[in-house]
Design a protein around this motif. Structure first.
Motif, PDB file in Angstrom:
ATOM      1  N   LEU A 143      25.633  25.543 -13.398  1.00 29.78           N
ATOM      2  CA  LEU A 143      26.353  25.938 -12.187  1.00 29.78           C
ATOM      3  C   LEU A 143      27.835  25.575 -12.270  1.00 29.78           C
ATOM      4  N   VAL A 144      28.154  24.464 -12.945  1.00 31.82           N
ATOM      5  CA  VAL A 144      29.558  24.114 -13.155  1.00 31.82           C
ATOM      6  C   VAL A 144      30.247  25.230 -13.934  1.00 31.82           C
ATOM      7  N   GLN A 145      29.591  25.719 -14.975  1.00 29.43           N
ATOM      8  CA  GLN A 145      30.180  26.800 -15.773  1.00 29.43           C
ATOM      9  C   GLN A 145      30.308  28.080 -14.956  1.00 29.43           C
ATOM     10  N   LEU A 146      29.294  28.391 -14.162  1.00 30.22           N
ATOM     11  CA  LEU A 146      29.360  29.596 -13.324  1.00 30.22           C
ATOM     12  C   LEU A 146      30.464  29.471 -12.274  1.00 30.22           C
ATOM     13  N   ALA A 147      30.628  28.279 -11.706  1.00 33.65           N
ATOM     14  CA  ALA A 147      31.685  28.069 -10.719  1.00 33.65           C
ATOM     15  C   ALA A 147      33.062  28.136 -11.374  1.00 33.65           C
ATOM     16  N   SER A 148      33.102  27.969 -12.681  1.00 31.91           N
ATOM     17  CA  SER A 148      34.370  27.964 -13.419  1.00 31.91           C
ATOM     18  C   SER A 148      34.820  29.353 -13.861  1.00 31.91           C
ATOM     19  N   LEU A 149      34.009  30.359 -13.593  1.00 31.72           N
ATOM     20  CA  LEU A 149      34.378  31.713 -14.014  1.00 31.72           C
ATOM     21  C   LEU A 149      35.661  32.158 -13.322  1.00 31.72           C
ATOM     22  N   ARG A 150      36.526  32.752 -14.086  1.00 29.53           N
ATOM     23  CA  ARG A 150      37.758  33.283 -13.491  1.00 29.53           C
ATOM     24  C   ARG A 150      37.402  34.295 -12.421  1.00 29.53           C
ATOM     25  N   ALA A 151      38.103  34.247 -11.343  1.00 31.68           N
ATOM     26  CA  ALA A 151      37.842  35.151 -10.228  1.00 31.68           C
ATOM     27  C   ALA A 151      37.978  36.618 -10.631  1.00 31.68           C
ATOM     28  N   SER A 152      38.744  36.889 -11.673  1.00 26.00           N
ATOM     29  CA  SER A 152      38.958  38.275 -12.096  1.00 26.00           C
ATOM     30  C   SER A 152      37.703  38.923 -12.676  1.00 26.00           C
TER      31      SER A 152
END
Length: 151
Positions: free
Chosen positions: A61-70
């Motif tokens: 989930l940390v990695q998913l939350a880190s996805l660039r908004a673009s």
């Protein structure tokens, strides 16, 4: 930008996977189920805590939350993703599930920090569940800071 140091960039090929509205809720559900099956903190060594399914799920989930908004198709898709991440993290903070494990507290804190660096502030502030998250975060912070004072 400095915030980009903490974001994960994916190619457009991942758009369909990431934009699936069931992806984030699935990880939060897995986390909750894992917490119900895990043993008490005092029975675990630090290394074992890092390998717990709940800790590994929060790491994802940390990695998913880190996805660039673009990576999201539009502003509405970004807002929905942010809302789901805020809601899921608020649920964890409110229930306390798995938060007796230090590695999970660290991962949850990191996930929230990454949310603020990966998503534009207006995407987070404009979510329907922001007030719920803010309230849960305030209570969570009190508990965490109180525990730190007792150490």
């Amino acid at each position: 930008a400095a915030a980009d140091l903490y974001t994960v960039q994916l190619t457009g090929d991942w758009h369909e996977v990431v934009s699936d509205p069931t992806l984030f809720p699935l990880f939060f559900e897995i986390y909750t189920l894992c917490c119900k099956k895990e043993i008490a903190k005092d029975q675990l060594e630090q290394q074992q805590q890092r390998e717990l399914p709940s800790t590994l799920t929060l790491g994802s989930l940390v990695q998913l939350a880190s996805l660039r908004a673009s990576i999201y198709a539009n502003k509405e898709a970004r807002r929905e993703a942010a809302d789901t991440l805020l809601s899921g993290s608020a649920s964890i903070m409110s229930s306390g599930d798995g938060l007796h494990i230090e590695e999970n507290v660290t991962a949850l804190s990191l996930m929230m920090a990454r949310l603020w660096s990966a998503f534009p502030a207006e995407s987070l502030l404009d979510t329907p569940r922001f007030a719920e998250w803010l309230s849960a975060f305030a209570a969570f912070s009190k508990v965490i800071f109180s525990a730190a004072d007792n150490d």
